[in-house]
Design a protein around this motif. Sequence first.
Motif, PDB file in Angstrom:
ATOM      1  N   TRP A 137      24.286  33.754  -2.314  1.00 15.27           N
ATOM      2  CA  TRP A 137      25.016  32.980  -1.305  1.00 15.27           C
ATOM      3  C   TRP A 137      24.266  31.698  -0.950  1.00 15.27           C
ATOM      4  O   TRP A 137      24.875  30.652  -0.755  1.00 15.27           O
ATOM      5  CB  TRP A 137      25.215  33.828  -0.046  1.00 15.27           C
ATOM      6  CG  TRP A 137      25.880  33.089   1.076  1.00 15.27           C
ATOM      7  CD1 TRP A 137      27.220  32.912   1.277  1.00 15.27           C
ATOM      8  CD2 TRP A 137      25.225  32.421   2.163  1.00 15.27           C
ATOM      9  NE1 TRP A 137      27.453  32.170   2.407  1.00 15.27           N
ATOM     10  CE2 TRP A 137      26.240  31.849   2.975  1.00 15.27           C
ATOM     11  CE3 TRP A 137      23.894  32.235   2.525  1.00 15.27           C
ATOM     12  CZ2 TRP A 137      25.957  31.123   4.123  1.00 15.27           C
ATOM     13  CZ3 TRP A 137      23.600  31.511   3.668  1.00 15.27           C
ATOM     14  CH2 TRP A 137      24.620  30.967   4.461  1.00 15.27           C
ATOM     15  N   GLY A 138      22.933  31.764  -0.904  1.00 19.55           N
ATOM     16  CA  GLY A 138      22.154  30.573  -0.600  1.00 19.55           C
ATOM     17  C   GLY A 138      21.885  29.693  -1.799  1.00 19.55           C
ATOM     18  O   GLY A 138      21.711  28.477  -1.656  1.00 19.55           O
ATOM     19  N   VAL A 139      21.864  30.277  -2.997  1.00 20.49           N
ATOM     20  CA  VAL A 139      21.535  29.516  -4.205  1.00 20.49           C
ATOM     21  C   VAL A 139      22.721  28.703  -4.709  1.00 20.49           C
ATOM     22  O   VAL A 139      22.573  27.547  -5.129  1.00 20.49           O
ATOM     23  CB  VAL A 139      21.022  30.471  -5.310  1.00 20.49           C
ATOM     24  CG1 VAL A 139      20.987  29.770  -6.665  1.00 20.49           C
ATOM     25  CG2 VAL A 139      19.648  31.004  -4.950  1.00 20.49           C
ATOM     26  N   LYS A 140      23.918  29.276  -4.679  1.00 18.24           N
ATOM     27  CA  LYS A 140      25.069  28.623  -5.302  1.00 18.24           C
ATOM     28  C   LYS A 140      25.378  27.244  -4.734  1.00 18.24           C
ATOM     29  O   LYS A 140      25.658  26.301  -5.498  1.00 18.24           O
ATOM     30  CB  LYS A 140      26.296  29.537  -5.205  1.00 18.24           C
ATOM     31  CG  LYS A 140      26.246  30.723  -6.165  1.00 18.24           C
ATOM     32  CD  LYS A 140      27.505  31.574  -6.059  1.00 18.24           C
ATOM     33  CE  LYS A 140      27.474  32.728  -7.042  1.00 18.24           C
ATOM     34  NZ  LYS A 140      28.687  33.580  -6.940  1.00 18.24           N
ATOM     35  N   PRO A 141      25.356  27.029  -3.404  1.00 18.08           N
ATOM     36  CA  PRO A 141      25.614  25.666  -2.904  1.00 18.08           C
ATOM     37  C   PRO A 141      24.582  24.657  -3.383  1.00 18.08           C
ATOM     38  O   PRO A 141      24.910  23.483  -3.626  1.00 18.08           O
ATOM     39  CB  PRO A 141      25.555  25.835  -1.384  1.00 18.08           C
ATOM     40  CG  PRO A 141      25.810  27.271  -1.137  1.00 18.08           C
ATOM     41  CD  PRO A 141      25.217  27.998  -2.300  1.00 18.08           C
ATOM     42  N   VAL A 142      23.324  25.088  -3.539  1.00 21.96           N
ATOM     43  CA  VAL A 142      22.289  24.197  -4.056  1.00 21.96           C
ATOM     44  C   VAL A 142      22.586  23.839  -5.507  1.00 21.96           C
ATOM     45  O   VAL A 142      22.438  22.685  -5.932  1.00 21.96           O
ATOM     46  CB  VAL A 142      20.901  24.851  -3.933  1.00 21.96           C
ATOM     47  CG1 VAL A 142      19.828  23.934  -4.506  1.00 21.96           C
ATOM     48  CG2 VAL A 142      20.584  25.176  -2.481  1.00 21.96           C
ATOM     49  N   ASP A 366      32.726  29.555   3.155  1.00 20.79           N
ATOM     50  CA  ASP A 366      32.443  29.638   4.584  1.00 20.79           C
ATOM     51  C   ASP A 366      31.637  28.409   5.000  1.00 20.79           C
ATOM     52  O   ASP A 366      31.153  27.637   4.161  1.00 20.79           O
ATOM     53  CB  ASP A 366      31.689  30.927   4.932  1.00 20.79           C
ATOM     54  CG  ASP A 366      30.406  31.089   4.121  1.00 20.79           C
ATOM     55  OD1 ASP A 366      29.572  30.164   4.141  1.00 20.79           O
ATOM     56  OD2 ASP A 366      30.245  32.144   3.468  1.00 20.79           O
ATOM     57  N   ARG A 367      31.488  28.226   6.306  1.00 17.20           N
ATOM     58  CA  ARG A 367      30.826  27.029   6.820  1.00 17.20           C
ATOM     59  C   ARG A 367      29.346  26.986   6.444  1.00 17.20           C
ATOM     60  O   ARG A 367      28.785  25.896   6.218  1.00 17.20           O
ATOM     61  CB  ARG A 367      30.977  26.980   8.341  1.00 17.20           C
ATOM     62  CG  ARG A 367      32.419  26.757   8.800  1.00 17.20           C
ATOM     63  CD  ARG A 367      32.493  26.746  10.320  1.00 17.20           C
ATOM     64  NE  ARG A 367      33.876  26.549  10.775  1.00 17.20           N
ATOM     65  CZ  ARG A 367      34.237  26.548  12.055  1.00 17.20           C
ATOM     66  NH1 ARG A 367      33.320  26.728  13.008  1.00 17.20           N
ATOM     67  NH2 ARG A 367      35.497  26.363  12.377  1.00 17.20           N
ATOM     68  N   GLY A 368      28.705  28.136   6.380  1.00 17.88           N
ATOM     69  CA  GLY A 368      27.298  28.168   6.024  1.00 17.88           C
ATOM     70  C   GLY A 368      27.048  27.619   4.628  1.00 17.88           C
ATOM     71  O   GLY A 368      26.129  26.816   4.410  1.00 17.88           O
ATOM     72  N   ALA A 369      27.865  28.051   3.664  1.00 18.65           N
ATOM     73  CA  ALA A 369      27.719  27.563   2.298  1.00 18.65           C
ATOM     74  C   ALA A 369      27.987  26.066   2.224  1.00 18.65           C
ATOM     75  O   ALA A 369      27.284  25.327   1.521  1.00 18.65           O
ATOM     76  CB  ALA A 369      28.667  28.328   1.369  1.00 18.65           C
ATOM     77  N   VAL A 370      29.006  25.590   2.947  1.00 21.67           N
ATOM     78  CA  VAL A 370      29.316  24.153   2.972  1.00 21.67           C
ATOM     79  C   VAL A 370      28.137  23.370   3.543  1.00 21.67           C
ATOM     80  O   VAL A 370      27.748  22.313   3.017  1.00 21.67           O
ATOM     81  CB  VAL A 370      30.593  23.884   3.791  1.00 21.67           C
ATOM     82  CG1 VAL A 370      30.800  22.386   3.984  1.00 21.67           C
ATOM     83  CG2 VAL A 370      31.805  24.507   3.097  1.00 21.67           C
ATOM     84  N   ALA A 371      27.530  23.888   4.619  1.00 25.25           N
ATOM     85  CA  ALA A 371      26.394  23.202   5.243  1.00 25.25           C
ATOM     86  C   ALA A 371      25.209  23.113   4.279  1.00 25.25           C
ATOM     87  O   ALA A 371      24.567  22.057   4.159  1.00 25.25           O
ATOM     88  CB  ALA A 371      25.988  23.930   6.518  1.00 25.25           C
ATOM     89  N   ILE A 372      24.921  24.213   3.573  1.00 25.03           N
ATOM     90  CA  ILE A 372      23.820  24.194   2.602  1.00 25.03           C
ATOM     91  C   ILE A 372      24.106  23.176   1.498  1.00 25.03           C
ATOM     92  O   ILE A 372      23.217  22.425   1.070  1.00 25.03           O
ATOM     93  CB  ILE A 372      23.601  25.594   2.009  1.00 25.03           C
ATOM     94  CG1 ILE A 372      23.114  26.559   3.090  1.00 25.03           C
ATOM     95  CG2 ILE A 372      22.592  25.544   0.857  1.00 25.03           C
ATOM     96  CD1 ILE A 372      23.025  28.006   2.619  1.00 25.03           C
ATOM     97  N   GLY A 373      25.355  23.120   1.031  1.00 28.17           N
ATOM     98  CA  GLY A 373      25.721  22.175  -0.014  1.00 28.17           C
ATOM     99  C   GLY A 373      25.554  20.734   0.433  1.00 28.17           C
ATOM    100  O   GLY A 373      25.010  19.894  -0.305  1.00 28.17           O
TER     101      GLY A 373
END
Length: 402
Positions: A137-142, A366-373
């Motif tokens: 979940w944290g790696v994919k947006p990066v 979700d918003r968290g993934a968008v924010a990380i991206g």
Amino acid sequence: DQLPTEPTIDAIPAVVVRSNMAARGTALSELASLFLKLGTTAFGGPAAHIAMMEDEVVRRRGWLNHEQFLDYLGATNLIPGPNSTELAIHIGQARAGWRGLMIAGVSFILPAALIVTAVAWVYIRFGRLPAAAGLLWGVKPVVIAIVCQALWRLAQTAVKTVGLGLLGAAAIAAVAAGVHELIVLAGAAVAMAAVPLVRGRTLPGLGLAVVLSRPGTVTATAALGAIAAVPVSLSGLFLVFVKAGAVLFGSGYVLLAFLRADLVERLGWLTEAQLLDAIAVGQVTPGPVFTTATFVGYVLAGVPGAAVATVGIFLPAFIFVAIRGPLVPLIRRSPIAGSMLDGVNVASLALMTVVLWQLARATFVDRGAVAIGIVSIMTLAFWRINSAWLIIAGAALGWWAG
């Protein structure tokens, strides 16, 4: 007092030889260090691996310029096998000859193979895969941000004319509509081959380009078509996976279909569930997706099986690159062959664009993934941070949030 003696003629070559040997040793150690790092941190599949290699090899180290990198990327799309691994092998060959070819390829594959072997041990020991959803979940947006940046930089070099821009747009539309990637690549090459002819150029080297554009794997396929039935044997495992590495174009999903036909339906060595688990492991671990073979080999025959399957699926990539790699610069010197390569390069970026879109749709849920991206894109745009650190940070954040 005796005057200082001048170096003798015989001594000069020895100094030069030692200097060249030191330079080669440095190049090999640099290749090993880089690709061991990428093999350990490069999550996200071929598109992400290519983006990270572009950042390291072109932007940070200057080993290749953007056009050379694109030419090698285009060449990898014209031969079967794992694209990002073949690109690593190309880079190693361009940097340090056949030794660099071996060092870069093995260094990229080895960490991933060891990680997958450890996951396979857990799978056999406990009967299920380790949980990795939070980490991904944290790696994919990066990964999305890294691929975006690489596409932007490579497109600035690849799209040299309005015609190439239109060709790229058409290739994106064709891939999105479901046209097979090889048809798109071949169509782009043929379309661009007409440009020098229309301008009235003569073309030495067209025959070479035509030869290089053919996969040339019919003989290998015929020779490997018959594999012994059960029980499982190391030689049988090797033949299954060397055949896959020699003839397979496309993504991990194409690999799924290929292995299902051999391992589930024909040989009965795996169940459907085991094969799906193997594909999942190849997708979620760093390094080449084709380390799915490592997982299958371990499940079927332990550590020897993992080793045999890994060597089998990656061996053809080393052979193909060793044969064709030195010829890529020759293609660029030919007007028609060079134009064909321009078309393949643009079509290759079109394939990456469609993959990027598919990854983004599955990632930004979700918003968290968008924010990380967003943070990742801004970080890459304004600071020269190494993309591997962003991957590690995203993994840590995902692990904590999960």
